[in-house]
Motif scaffolding. Sequence first.
Motif, PDB file in Angstrom:
ATOM      1  N   THR A   1       2.213   4.999  10.282  1.00 51.61           N
ATOM      2  CA  THR A   1       1.805   4.797   8.709  1.00 51.61           C
ATOM      3  C   THR A   1       0.392   4.961   8.489  1.00 51.61           C
ATOM      4  OG1 THR A   1       1.324   2.668   9.132  1.00 51.61           O
ATOM      5  CG2 THR A   1       3.759   3.091   8.433  1.00 51.61           C
ATOM      6  N   ILE A   2       0.012   5.259   7.271  1.00 53.18           N
ATOM      7  CA  ILE A   2      -1.205   5.357   6.876  1.00 53.18           C
ATOM      8  C   ILE A   2      -1.935   4.050   6.789  1.00 53.18           C
ATOM      9  CG2 ILE A   2      -0.956   5.402   4.060  1.00 53.18           C
ATOM     10  CD1 ILE A   2      -2.986   7.967   6.340  1.00 53.18           C
ATOM     11  N   THR A   3      -1.120   3.036   6.603  1.00 51.88           N
ATOM     12  CA  THR A   3      -1.822   1.667   6.418  1.00 51.88           C
ATOM     13  C   THR A   3      -2.089   1.267   7.970  1.00 51.88           C
ATOM     14  OG1 THR A   3      -0.097   1.258   4.677  1.00 51.88           O
ATOM     15  CG2 THR A   3      -1.103  -0.696   5.679  1.00 51.88           C
ATOM     16  N   GLY A   4      -1.308   1.509   8.859  1.00 55.50           N
ATOM     17  CA  GLY A   4      -1.482   1.011  10.289  1.00 55.50           C
ATOM     18  C   GLY A   4      -2.786   2.014  10.630  1.00 55.50           C
TER      19      GLY A   4
ATOM     20  N   ARG B   1       9.192   3.680   5.631  1.00 58.08           N
ATOM     21  CA  ARG B   1       7.822   3.043   6.007  1.00 58.08           C
ATOM     22  C   ARG B   1       7.122   2.516   5.243  1.00 58.08           C
ATOM     23  NH1 ARG B   1       7.644   8.592   5.766  1.00 58.08           N
ATOM     24  NH2 ARG B   1       5.845   9.606   4.938  1.00 58.08           N
ATOM     25  N   LEU B   2       6.590   1.351   5.190  1.00 57.51           N
ATOM     26  CA  LEU B   2       5.851   0.438   4.452  1.00 57.51           C
ATOM     27  C   LEU B   2       4.517  -0.106   5.028  1.00 57.51           C
ATOM     28  CD1 LEU B   2       8.751  -2.170   3.919  1.00 57.51           C
ATOM     29  CD2 LEU B   2       7.675  -1.014   2.059  1.00 57.51           C
ATOM     30  N   GLY B   3       3.669  -0.512   3.981  1.00 65.22           N
ATOM     31  CA  GLY B   3       2.523  -1.071   4.286  1.00 65.22           C
ATOM     32  C   GLY B   3       2.121  -2.232   3.472  1.00 65.22           C
TER      33      GLY B   3
ATOM     34  N   LYS C   1      -0.664  -4.533   7.495  1.00 70.44           N
ATOM     35  CA  LYS C   1       0.250  -3.868   8.630  1.00 70.44           C
ATOM     36  C   LYS C   1       0.973  -2.874   8.125  1.00 70.44           C
ATOM     37  CE  LYS C   1       1.910  -4.440  12.576  1.00 70.44           C
ATOM     38  NZ  LYS C   1       1.137  -4.218  14.029  1.00 70.44           N
ATOM     39  N   GLY C   2       1.188  -1.866   8.897  1.00 71.34           N
ATOM     40  CA  GLY C   2       1.974  -0.759   8.327  1.00 71.34           C
ATOM     41  C   GLY C   2       3.391  -0.612   9.332  1.00 71.34           C
ATOM     42  N   VAL C   3       4.529  -0.383   8.824  1.00 71.26           N
ATOM     43  CA  VAL C   3       5.742  -0.355   9.715  1.00 71.26           C
ATOM     44  C   VAL C   3       6.369   0.718   9.272  1.00 71.26           C
ATOM     45  CG1 VAL C   3       5.724  -2.711  10.622  1.00 71.26           C
ATOM     46  CG2 VAL C   3       7.249  -1.895   8.667  1.00 71.26           C
ATOM     47  N   SER C   4       7.169   1.425  10.362  1.00 72.29           N
ATOM     48  CA  SER C   4       8.063   2.519   9.972  1.00 72.29           C
ATOM     49  C   SER C   4       9.509   2.277  10.861  1.00 72.29           C
ATOM     50  CB  SER C   4       7.510   3.811  10.211  1.00 72.29           C
ATOM     51  OG  SER C   4       7.653   4.094  11.507  1.00 72.29           O
TER      52      SER C   4
ATOM     53  N   CYS D   1       0.808  -1.058   0.000  1.00 71.81           N
ATOM     54  CA  CYS D   1       0.055  -0.069  -0.012  1.00 71.81           C
ATOM     55  C   CYS D   1       0.958   1.109   0.016  1.00 71.81           C
ATOM     56  CB  CYS D   1      -0.911   0.074   1.318  1.00 71.81           C
ATOM     57  SG  CYS D   1      -2.020  -1.463   1.273  1.00 71.81           S
ATOM     58  N   GLN D   2       1.985   1.220   0.665  1.00 70.26           N
ATOM     59  CA  GLN D   2       2.749   2.473   0.761  1.00 70.26           C
ATOM     60  C   GLN D   2       4.282   1.980   0.858  1.00 70.26           C
ATOM     61  OE1 GLN D   2       1.447   3.490   5.380  1.00 70.26           O
ATOM     62  NE2 GLN D   2       2.668   5.066   4.428  1.00 70.26           N
TER      63      GLN D   2
END
Lengths: 493, 218
Positions: free
Chosen positions: B192-195, A113-115, A134-137, A104-105
């Motif tokens: 994050t925007i995802t989270g 950061r990633l999603g 899940k999103g992590v930075s 997603c990102q």
Amino acid sequence: MQTIKVIILAALISLADLASTGATTVAVFPVEDLSYGRNGVNLELTGFLSGILADKGLDVVSEPDVISFMAQSRVRWVGYMYTSHIFKARDYMGADLILLGTLCQRKEKSIPRLGLTLSLVRTEDGVTIWSNSKGVSQANTRRILGIGEPDSVDKLIPYLVKEVLTGWPERLGQTLPPEESDLELDSWSLTKKYTQPGEKIGAMVRFSLPKDSEETPRVFFKEGNRLHLALESPENGFYEATWLSSYREGVYPVSVLLRWPSGDEKTSFLEEYYVDGRPPEMRLNIKGLANRENVMRDKVLIMPSLKQREQIARWKISIENQEGKTIMTGDGKGNIPEKFLWKGRTSSGRFVDEGTFSIILKAWDLADNESITSEEVTISRTLPIVELTAEKQGQNILVNIQHTGEIPISFWQIEVWSNDNELLKQTGGDTLPANVNMPFPDNNVPDNIECTIVVRDILGNQTKQEVKNLFQLVGLDQATEEKSVEEEWNADF
Amino acid sequence: MERRFLTPRYMTDIVKQLSKKWLKRLIISALLILAVTSCAMNGSPRLIKLGVMPKEKVCRLAVLPFVNETDFELGGLIFYRIFMSELVSSGKYVVSQEGDIRKIYGQLKISHKEAPTFEQVRILADRLNAQLLITGKVVDMAETVIEQESRPSLSVDLQIIQADPARILWTTHHRSEGERYRKVMHYGMENTITGLAKRVSSEIMELWFSEGFNRCMD
């Protein structure tokens, strides 16, 4: 009893799944990477995911095989699939599961950061049985003194994948019974969405028959309780039918109905059509800079309006003279403009002569019902007619101003000057007749006095009249009779 | 009896009479009230019920592509994927495949920038065999970096639509920020925007379930 059997069967299937986890085949489809836009793909992440699933003991379909399947089945996108493609994946690749993913990102700047979103689809029934995101930075992976902290998105990927795969299902779960309606429509259309009562209407549909269908069904278009038999066109494979629309106004849903010789039926809703027999009701409001019974000098503002809001398909406006000859037209598609401005000219740009003109507006609604409305407008360019008289009353001169034209005046103004350019009197007003009183000049006054009067009507037509010697008008100076009248038509108003 | 009016001079006298300690307490209380009320405004999703949920269990749901009203590139699609994921992971419904929805969108010539009409909703529900449909739009999506911290914010509007007769049953608005989940230091905060989208989706679903959104596989 039947319910108990189903529960026992489901339990057995679950146990079998648990036992055969190692034998489950997964096809990992290319991961969609939205950081590259709608068509972005991340094959590195796809490979990484395949490796992790293989380590879990799953049989993973090789990447070339997945790509080959996509090419063969014309799957031109990633991140999602048609159910028909999911079933094909089972037949072609022997996949029990399909893993779809979307990155997603993916941001590298400032703070990495990633999603990621993953979805697992069971190919037996096309149901998504598991999904996680899940999103992590970098902030999520902070350690004391920053030792070993991932400082780029590439280093975050293993951490992210591990997080997303948490909760990976240990079994496939109970397969759902096949859906009742697996009639897949490829294309369909109605010849008209809006129709007048009793008008001919047609429909066409093309579909794929269910896999288990051996006999050819009869095809009907169903509209309320009416059935219309459709015949297959040998040219394009479409089933087509025509019928007359209802005579009652309203909304009519149309479905396609397949009837097999066995009596089985399948119905699928197509779309609605509208029966409309009423033309739109319109009004025309005529407005000008000055308005009196639709009499204008040149500019005519035409403001159409509908009594009830309705979508208009097309319209046409025309202006006819008294002989019925069209001198100006205009047309367009879609709703009628809020206003039209006619500048009193013909289509060729020439000013029209004075007279009465008909403004005719036609409009057709979406069902092609025609509506006509018209209004008359008179173009008048006659100048105001002014009559000026003066008489001596004691020590004063009384000037009388009369207007004998038909069009009311907007204003008048009078100025009286001596022959050495001294302004003796200036006054005005907005109604006529009017009297202007001024003192009779004493012995020191010059030989004559000059008078100028301007009168403008509500249409903008203007008359300017000059009297070189007001004494002559009073009748005191016969010898120097000189009257000059200038009339002009003022184009600027 | 002495008459007192709320003149500026009288007010100044009262402030002078209050000790510094009391003033401090007053300011802290005011700040706390402000913080609590702002959290409430920025916290829970808001649900408006426009119709009654069907009595029978809802098993098949279709989530229609969300409209992106923000400048965030593909914001609608990002939230759509995450919301779908949360709905599937709730384990309570069979969710229609996105591919099947997009196929019908193509057949009906519906742009991903617009919401379908009620007639199109009816067609979609019929083709997908879905009892209820969910539509929505992303009103605000942003991710700003302040002092080495990414601070996302998200605002969405969702609707639960009944297919036949086509009508909106529930409408929900939710706005949240990553900062809202901070516990201690940077812990708990959504970076994050995802989270954040996952949190927002899950909070909306929690509210729906608690308000009686039928679950098929309970």
